[in-house]
Design a protein around this motif. Structure first.
Motif, PDB file in Angstrom:
ATOM      1  N   ILE A  12       0.843  -1.200   0.000  1.00  0.00           N
ATOM      2  CA  ILE A  12       0.000   0.000   0.000  1.00  0.00           C
ATOM      3  C   ILE A  12       0.879   1.252   0.000  1.00  0.00           C
ATOM      4  O   ILE A  12       0.586   2.233  -0.676  1.00  0.00           O
ATOM      5  CB  ILE A  12      -0.950  -0.006   1.211  1.00  0.00           C
ATOM      6  N   SER A  13       1.971   1.206   0.746  1.00  0.00           N
ATOM      7  CA  SER A  13       2.893   2.341   0.801  1.00  0.00           C
ATOM      8  C   SER A  13       3.499   2.632  -0.563  1.00  0.00           C
ATOM      9  O   SER A  13       3.675   3.788  -0.937  1.00  0.00           O
ATOM     10  CB  SER A  13       4.003   2.067   1.819  1.00  0.00           C
ATOM     11  N   ILE A  14       3.822   1.593  -1.307  1.00  0.00           N
ATOM     12  CA  ILE A  14       4.374   1.779  -2.649  1.00  0.00           C
ATOM     13  C   ILE A  14       3.358   2.486  -3.543  1.00  0.00           C
ATOM     14  O   ILE A  14       3.684   3.425  -4.259  1.00  0.00           O
ATOM     15  CB  ILE A  14       4.804   0.418  -3.252  1.00  0.00           C
ATOM     16  N   ILE A  15       2.113   2.046  -3.467  1.00  0.00           N
ATOM     17  CA  ILE A  15       1.058   2.666  -4.281  1.00  0.00           C
ATOM     18  C   ILE A  15       0.851   4.121  -3.859  1.00  0.00           C
ATOM     19  O   ILE A  15       0.716   5.005  -4.698  1.00  0.00           O
ATOM     20  CB  ILE A  15      -0.251   1.870  -4.161  1.00  0.00           C
ATOM     21  N   ALA A  16       0.839   4.379  -2.546  1.00  0.00           N
ATOM     22  CA  ALA A  16       0.662   5.750  -2.061  1.00  0.00           C
ATOM     23  C   ALA A  16       1.805   6.643  -2.526  1.00  0.00           C
ATOM     24  O   ALA A  16       1.584   7.801  -2.885  1.00  0.00           O
ATOM     25  CB  ALA A  16       0.559   5.752  -0.536  1.00  0.00           C
ATOM     26  N   ASN A  17       3.023   6.114  -2.555  1.00  0.00           N
ATOM     27  CA  ASN A  17       4.167   6.894  -3.061  1.00  0.00           C
ATOM     28  C   ASN A  17       4.025   7.179  -4.543  1.00  0.00           C
ATOM     29  O   ASN A  17       4.304   8.287  -5.000  1.00  0.00           O
ATOM     30  CB  ASN A  17       5.478   6.150  -2.809  1.00  0.00           C
ATOM     31  N   GLU A  18       3.593   6.166  -5.305  1.00  0.00           N
ATOM     32  CA  GLU A  18       3.418   6.360  -6.745  1.00  0.00           C
ATOM     33  C   GLU A  18       2.378   7.427  -7.046  1.00  0.00           C
ATOM     34  O   GLU A  18       2.508   8.177  -8.002  1.00  0.00           O
ATOM     35  CB  GLU A  18       3.012   5.048  -7.411  1.00  0.00           C
ATOM     36  N   ARG A  19       1.350   7.481  -6.230  1.00  0.00           N
ATOM     37  CA  ARG A  19       0.282   8.477  -6.438  1.00  0.00           C
ATOM     38  C   ARG A  19       0.544   9.777  -5.690  1.00  0.00           C
ATOM     39  O   ARG A  19      -0.284  10.682  -5.714  1.00  0.00           O
ATOM     40  CB  ARG A  19      -1.053   7.876  -6.014  1.00  0.00           C
ATOM     41  N   ASN A  20       1.667   9.847  -4.970  1.00  0.00           N
ATOM     42  CA  ASN A  20       2.086  11.052  -4.257  1.00  0.00           C
ATOM     43  C   ASN A  20       1.022  11.547  -3.271  1.00  0.00           C
ATOM     44  O   ASN A  20       0.717  12.737  -3.216  1.00  0.00           O
ATOM     45  CB  ASN A  20       2.475  12.148  -5.254  1.00  0.00           C
ATOM     46  N   VAL A  21       0.466  10.626  -2.489  1.00  0.00           N
ATOM     47  CA  VAL A  21      -0.545  10.976  -1.491  1.00  0.00           C
ATOM     48  C   VAL A  21       0.177  11.445  -0.234  1.00  0.00           C
ATOM     49  O   VAL A  21       1.078  10.773   0.262  1.00  0.00           O
ATOM     50  CB  VAL A  21      -1.453   9.771  -1.169  1.00  0.00           C
ATOM     51  N   LYS A  22      -0.224  12.602   0.266  1.00  0.00           N
ATOM     52  CA  LYS A  22       0.379  13.166   1.472  1.00  0.00           C
ATOM     53  C   LYS A  22      -0.703  13.410   2.521  1.00  0.00           C
ATOM     54  O   LYS A  22      -1.874  13.527   2.197  1.00  0.00           O
ATOM     55  CB  LYS A  22       1.094  14.477   1.156  1.00  0.00           C
ATOM     56  N   VAL A  23      -0.265  13.474   3.765  1.00  0.00           N
ATOM     57  CA  VAL A  23      -1.187  13.746   4.864  1.00  0.00           C
ATOM     58  C   VAL A  23      -0.653  14.907   5.686  1.00  0.00           C
ATOM     59  O   VAL A  23       0.535  15.204   5.668  1.00  0.00           O
ATOM     60  CB  VAL A  23      -1.379  12.514   5.787  1.00  0.00           C
ATOM     61  N   THR A  24      -1.547  15.538   6.400  1.00  0.00           N
ATOM     62  CA  THR A  24      -1.170  16.592   7.325  1.00  0.00           C
ATOM     63  C   THR A  24      -1.980  16.425   8.595  1.00  0.00           C
ATOM     64  O   THR A  24      -3.113  15.971   8.564  1.00  0.00           O
ATOM     65  CB  THR A  24      -1.392  17.993   6.728  1.00  0.00           C
ATOM     66  N   MET A  25      -1.389  16.777   9.682  1.00  0.00           N
ATOM     67  CA  MET A  25      -2.043  16.661  10.974  1.00  0.00           C
ATOM     68  C   MET A  25      -2.800  17.951  11.297  1.00  0.00           C
ATOM     69  O   MET A  25      -2.457  18.676  12.209  1.00  0.00           O
ATOM     70  CB  MET A  25      -1.035  16.358  12.079  1.00  0.00           C
ATOM     71  N   LYS A  26      -3.797  18.264  10.506  1.00  0.00           N
ATOM     72  CA  LYS A  26      -4.668  19.428  10.697  1.00  0.00           C
ATOM     73  C   LYS A  26      -3.934  20.759  10.619  1.00  0.00           C
ATOM     74  O   LYS A  26      -4.389  21.767  11.120  1.00  0.00           O
ATOM     75  CB  LYS A  26      -5.415  19.336  12.039  1.00  0.00           C
ATOM     76  N   GLN A  27      -2.782  20.791   9.964  1.00  0.00           N
ATOM     77  CA  GLN A  27      -2.029  22.032   9.842  1.00  0.00           C
ATOM     78  C   GLN A  27      -2.643  22.980   8.821  1.00  0.00           C
ATOM     79  O   GLN A  27      -2.458  24.185   8.909  1.00  0.00           O
ATOM     80  CB  GLN A  27      -0.576  21.729   9.466  1.00  0.00           C
TER      81      GLN A  27
END
Length: 140
Positions: A12-27
């Protein structure tokens, strides 16, 4: 061979990297509030010119405050989840993949890496999990 949860999370991490998905902690919310407050205060003091100045200054302050707080989803999945959260995530993903009738890792990984429908189902499940369980915002 049953699906190993750690291997599934790595895939799943590989797929998330390929799609450049990022998260933020409510910043993002905090940055928007700083920007708006700055524009409001400068607008009150200087009128329309103050709105432009305050908006620019607030935007720069928000950038400085939130710089570096956006992290790749893969990094969060691999490093921030405790064992219980990893087990729950794997359970959610397995439930999402139940309609595809995949029972073992040998079948799952090639399908996950090459099938856009399965990738979409998994990413939707993972982003929902991360949003609800970790209270993160997804930026894709």
């Amino acid at each position: 061979m049953p699906v190993d949860g750690r291997e599934l999370i790595k895939a799943i991490s590989i797929i998330a990297n390929e799609r450049n998905v990022k998260v933020t902690m409510k910043q993002t919310t905090k940055g928007a509030m700083v920007c708006a407050a700055s524009a409001f205060a400068a607008g009150i003091l200087l009128g329309p010119v103050g709105l432009a100045i305050g908006g620019t200054a607030g935007g720069l302050m928000a950038y400085k405050m939130t710089n570096g707080t956006f992290r790749p989803l893969a990094d969060v999945l691999l490093n921030d989840l405790n064992d219980d959260q990893q087990e729950r995530l794997v359970r959610h993903v397995k439930n999402a993949l139940a309609e595809f009738a995949i029972s073992d890792l040998a079948m799952l990984l090639p399908l996950l890496m090459n099938n856009a429908n399965i990738q979409q189902a998994v990413l939707k499940t993972v982003t929902s999990f991360v949003s609800n369980e970790l209270r993160c915002q997804i930026i894709d």
